[in-house]
Write a protein that holds these residues in place. Structure first.
Motif, short mmCIF file in Angstrom:
data_model
loop_
_atom_site.label_atom_id
_atom_site.label_comp_id
_atom_site.label_asym_id
_atom_site.label_seq_id
_atom_site.Cartn_x
_atom_site.Cartn_y
_atom_site.Cartn_z
N ILE A 44 -2.46 -14.16 -35.06
CA ILE A 44 -1.96 -13.44 -36.25
C ILE A 44 -3.10 -13.37 -37.27
N PRO A 45 -3.35 -12.19 -37.85
CA PRO A 45 -4.41 -12.12 -38.85
C PRO A 45 -4.03 -12.89 -40.12
N CYS A 46 -5.02 -13.46 -40.77
CA CYS A 46 -4.78 -14.17 -42.03
C CYS A 46 -4.82 -13.17 -43.19
N PRO A 47 -4.47 -13.58 -44.41
CA PRO A 47 -4.50 -12.64 -45.54
C PRO A 47 -5.90 -12.09 -45.82
N GLY A 48 -6.94 -12.83 -45.42
CA GLY A 48 -8.30 -12.38 -45.69
C GLY A 48 -8.94 -11.59 -44.57
N CYS A 49 -8.25 -11.46 -43.44
CA CYS A 49 -8.82 -10.72 -42.31
C CYS A 49 -9.17 -9.30 -42.74
N GLY A 50 -10.34 -8.86 -42.35
CA GLY A 50 -10.80 -7.52 -42.69
C GLY A 50 -11.56 -7.47 -44.00
N GLY A 51 -11.68 -8.61 -44.67
CA GLY A 51 -12.36 -8.62 -45.97
C GLY A 51 -13.80 -8.16 -45.90
N ARG A 53 -15.18 -6.23 -43.61
CA ARG A 53 -15.21 -4.79 -43.30
C ARG A 53 -14.82 -3.96 -44.53
N ALA A 54 -13.87 -4.47 -45.32
CA ALA A 54 -13.47 -3.75 -46.54
C ALA A 54 -14.63 -3.69 -47.52
N LEU A 55 -15.34 -4.80 -47.70
CA LEU A 55 -16.48 -4.80 -48.61
C LEU A 55 -17.60 -3.92 -48.10
N GLN A 56 -17.80 -3.88 -46.78
CA GLN A 56 -18.80 -2.98 -46.21
C GLN A 56 -18.41 -1.52 -46.48
N SER A 57 -17.12 -1.22 -46.40
CA SER A 57 -16.66 0.15 -46.69
C SER A 57 -16.93 0.50 -48.15
N ILE A 58 -16.73 -0.45 -49.03
CA ILE A 58 -17.02 -0.20 -50.45
C ILE A 58 -18.51 0.08 -50.64
N LEU A 59 -19.36 -0.69 -49.97
CA LEU A 59 -20.80 -0.47 -50.07
C LEU A 59 -21.19 0.92 -49.57
N ARG A 60 -20.46 1.43 -48.59
CA ARG A 60 -20.72 2.79 -48.08
C ARG A 60 -20.07 3.85 -48.96
N ASP A 62 -16.76 4.23 -49.30
CA ASP A 62 -15.47 4.61 -48.73
C ASP A 62 -14.38 3.67 -49.26
N ILE A 63 -13.98 3.88 -50.50
CA ILE A 63 -13.05 2.99 -51.18
C ILE A 63 -11.64 3.08 -50.58
N LEU A 64 -11.22 4.27 -50.19
CA LEU A 64 -9.88 4.40 -49.60
C LEU A 64 -9.76 3.62 -48.29
N ASN A 65 -10.80 3.67 -47.48
CA ASN A 65 -10.79 2.89 -46.24
C ASN A 65 -10.78 1.39 -46.55
N ALA A 66 -11.53 0.98 -47.56
CA ALA A 66 -11.55 -0.42 -47.96
C ALA A 66 -10.16 -0.87 -48.41
N ILE A 69 -8.07 -1.29 -45.28
CA ILE A 69 -8.42 -2.46 -44.47
C ILE A 69 -7.91 -3.75 -45.11
N ASN A 70 -8.23 -3.96 -46.38
CA ASN A 70 -7.80 -5.18 -47.05
C ASN A 70 -7.82 -4.97 -48.57
N PRO A 71 -6.66 -4.61 -49.15
CA PRO A 71 -6.62 -4.35 -50.59
C PRO A 71 -6.99 -5.57 -51.43
N LEU A 72 -6.68 -6.75 -50.94
CA LEU A 72 -6.98 -7.96 -51.69
C LEU A 72 -8.48 -8.15 -51.88
N SER A 73 -9.26 -7.76 -50.89
CA SER A 73 -10.72 -7.86 -51.00
C SER A 73 -11.24 -6.96 -52.12
N CYS A 74 -10.62 -5.81 -52.30
CA CYS A 74 -11.04 -4.91 -53.37
C CYS A 74 -10.77 -5.54 -54.74
#
Length: 130
Positions: A44-51, A53-60, A62-66, A69-74
């Motif tokens: 089962i994924p944890c609450p932080g799973c994808g964090g 990848r979400a931050l990498q999307s922000i760096l690119r 791609d905020i909607l994808n971030a 993937i994981n709104p909490l990371s944003c």
């Protein structure tokens, strides 16, 4: 030396965030072989799973994808962007509001809201089968 003492917290925060940012840039170029230990044990994924990848999307940019993937990371990234500014402000004004923020117990309603946000993010990760 006095200047270092005043800006010590600022220097520590900026150094840690800088290293984390550098690590994130490196992870974009080199795959990270380590996955989530919680997911490896439970499936089962944890609450932080994808964090990451979400931050990498922000760096690119791609905020909607971030957010998908994981709104909490944003939200965490927004808070981490404020930390150095807050620490610098405290150092400049000779205040310690940032330290008080971390050392003062949060009121129960805030803790309940934080818990609900964590659970909602966790449910989101499970539903989208991250």
């Amino acid at each position: 030396w006095q200047m270092f003492k005043r800006y010590k917290l600022f220097i520590i925060i900026v150094t840690i965030l800088g290293l984390a940012f550098f690590g994130l840039l490196l992870s974009e170029r080199m795959p990270i072989p380590i996955g989530c230990p919680f997911k490896a044990l439970t499936g089962i994924p944890c609450p932080g799973c994808g964090g990451t990848r979400a931050l990498q999307s922000i760096l690119r940019g791609d905020i909607l994808n971030a957010l998908y993937i994981n709104p909490l990371s944003c939200l965490l990234l927004c808070f981490l962007c404020v930390l150095p500014l807050w620490a610098f402000y405290d150092g400049y004004k000779k205040k310690d509001s940032l330290m008080k923020f971390f050392h003062t117990p949060w009121p129960k309603p805030y803790l309940i809201i934080l818990f609900c946000v964590l659970v909602a993010n966790w449910i989101w990760n499970i539903v989208k089968q991250l």
